[in-house]
Scaffold this motif. Structure first.
Motif, short mmCIF file in Angstrom:
data_model
loop_
_atom_site.label_atom_id
_atom_site.label_comp_id
_atom_site.label_asym_id
_atom_site.label_seq_id
_atom_site.Cartn_x
_atom_site.Cartn_y
_atom_site.Cartn_z
N ALA A 172 -7.87 8.41 -2.27
CA ALA A 172 -7.16 9.69 -2.40
C ALA A 172 -7.95 10.71 -3.20
O ALA A 172 -7.48 11.83 -3.41
CB ALA A 172 -5.80 9.45 -3.05
N ARG B 77 0.67 4.15 -2.83
CA ARG B 77 0.39 5.55 -2.48
C ARG B 77 1.51 6.47 -3.00
O ARG B 77 1.24 7.61 -3.41
CB ARG B 77 0.23 5.71 -0.98
N ASP C 271 0.82 -1.21 0.00
CA ASP C 271 0.00 0.00 0.00
C ASP C 271 0.86 1.26 0.00
O ASP C 271 0.53 2.25 -0.67
CB ASP C 271 -0.93 0.00 1.21
N GLU C 272 1.94 1.23 0.72
CA GLU C 272 2.84 2.39 0.77
C GLU C 272 3.45 2.66 -0.61
O GLU C 272 3.57 3.82 -1.04
CB GLU C 272 3.94 2.14 1.80
N LEU D 23 1.04 7.68 -6.57
CA LEU D 23 0.04 8.70 -6.88
C LEU D 23 0.68 9.99 -7.36
O LEU D 23 0.12 10.70 -8.20
CB LEU D 23 -0.85 8.96 -5.65
N ILE E 190 -6.93 2.54 -3.68
CA ILE E 190 -6.11 3.62 -3.13
C ILE E 190 -6.34 4.92 -3.90
O ILE E 190 -6.40 6.00 -3.32
CB ILE E 190 -4.62 3.21 -3.15
N ARG E 191 -6.51 4.83 -5.20
CA ARG E 191 -6.81 6.02 -6.00
C ARG E 191 -8.15 6.63 -5.60
O ARG E 191 -8.28 7.85 -5.50
CB ARG E 191 -6.82 5.67 -7.49
#
Length: 286
Positions: free
Chosen positions: A126, A77, A73-74, A80, A122-123
């Motif tokens: 965010a 992110r 996940d990091e 992005l 995740i997108r």
């Protein structure tokens, strides 16, 4: 009162008690305390089942990838704000887990499956992704229909022959009319409509959804619903009062015509063997 098999009809008895209580209360035969006491007893003895509790969602089963999911996940992110060509691929994520974190017990397929779903999540979290939503379709009786005209293979006189199956399906009832033709020309397309409307006994009062059918016209520019209709098709549907709705090209439009496609395939599969057999040649007049 007796129920099935001669046993006591408990539901009927409970309802009779409730009616007597209501009648006595209205005439002043029972006090307020007595009415409340009898009503509570009736509710306790009522055997009618209540709505079942919603089934609890089972927690996901633990996997060998779980300790490394925060690391993945990091990385996602960080992508992005990274240039497009510098973002992590699945292969790069897998290699970093092996080299930097010693994740020898996981496989590439595990990482690929997790990243495929998690990247878009995740997108969305965010605020940079598109949230897709689906609204259940509801149809009024006799209002809408779906049309599909596709190829089907049959065994004709011992040889495999490609024919074309016209399907006209009412969206509310699911009632469908099928006819098979030797070609997918405009004449067969029109005759399929005439046969379906005569069989159903009328024309839908609302829209009729169509796939990207060449017999009706050619698609417009881009992935829009616009169609440049053929002149004969415009005259035909105007004569019968058909209101056409053309589906969006691609996978997004496929969900809107899934009913007619499923019925078309199901008709060919359930009304015959693995490959339909016929001694007669398909004709647009039959």
């Amino acid at each position: 009162m007796e129920g099935v098999g001669g046993g006591p009809d408990v539901i009927g008895d409970v309802h009779e008690v409730q009616q007597h209580v209501d009648r006595d209360a209205a005439s002043g035969g029972l006090g307020a305390d007595q009415v409340e006491l009898v009503a509570s007893a009736v509710d306790q003895d009522d055997p009618r089942p209540a709505w079942p509790e919603p089934r609890k969602k089972l927690p996901p089963r633990p996997t060998r990838l779980d300790p490394y999911k925060p690391l993945i996940d990091e990385m996602l992110r960080a992508d992005l704000d990274a240039p497009r060509k510098q973002r992590h691929t699945v292969k790069r994520i897998f290699e970093r887990l092996l080299d930097e974190h010693g994740a020898d017990e996981i496989s590439y397929q595990m990482v690929r499956g997790y990243v495929a779903d998690r990247r878009e999540e995740i997108r969305v979290q965010a605020g940079r992704g598109v949230v897709e939503a689906f609204v259940p379709q509801t149809h009024k009786p006799g209002a809408e229909a779906e049309v599909d005209f596709g190829d089907v293979t049959v065994r004709l006189a011992g040889e495999l022959v490609t024919c074309y199956l016209f399907a006209f399906r009412l969206s509310y009832s699911g009632k469908a009319v099928h006819r098979i033709f030797a070609s997918a020309g405009q004449e067969a397309f029109f005759e399929g409509h005439v046969h379906a409307l005569n069989t159903l006994g009328g024309v839908p009062t609302g829209k009729v959804r169509y796939d990207n059918l060449r017999a009706a016209g050619r698609p417009g520019a881009g992935f829009s619903r616009h169609r440049v209709e053929a002149e004969r098709w415009t005259a035909f549907r105007s004569h019968y009062g058909l209101e056409a709705l053309y589906c969006q090209p691609g996978i997004r439009g496929a969900t809107r015509r899934a009913g007619s496609r499923g019925r078309s395939a199901g008709s060919a599969a359930t009304t015959s063997s693995r490959c339909p057999r016929s001694r007669r040649s398909p004709s647009s007049t039959r």
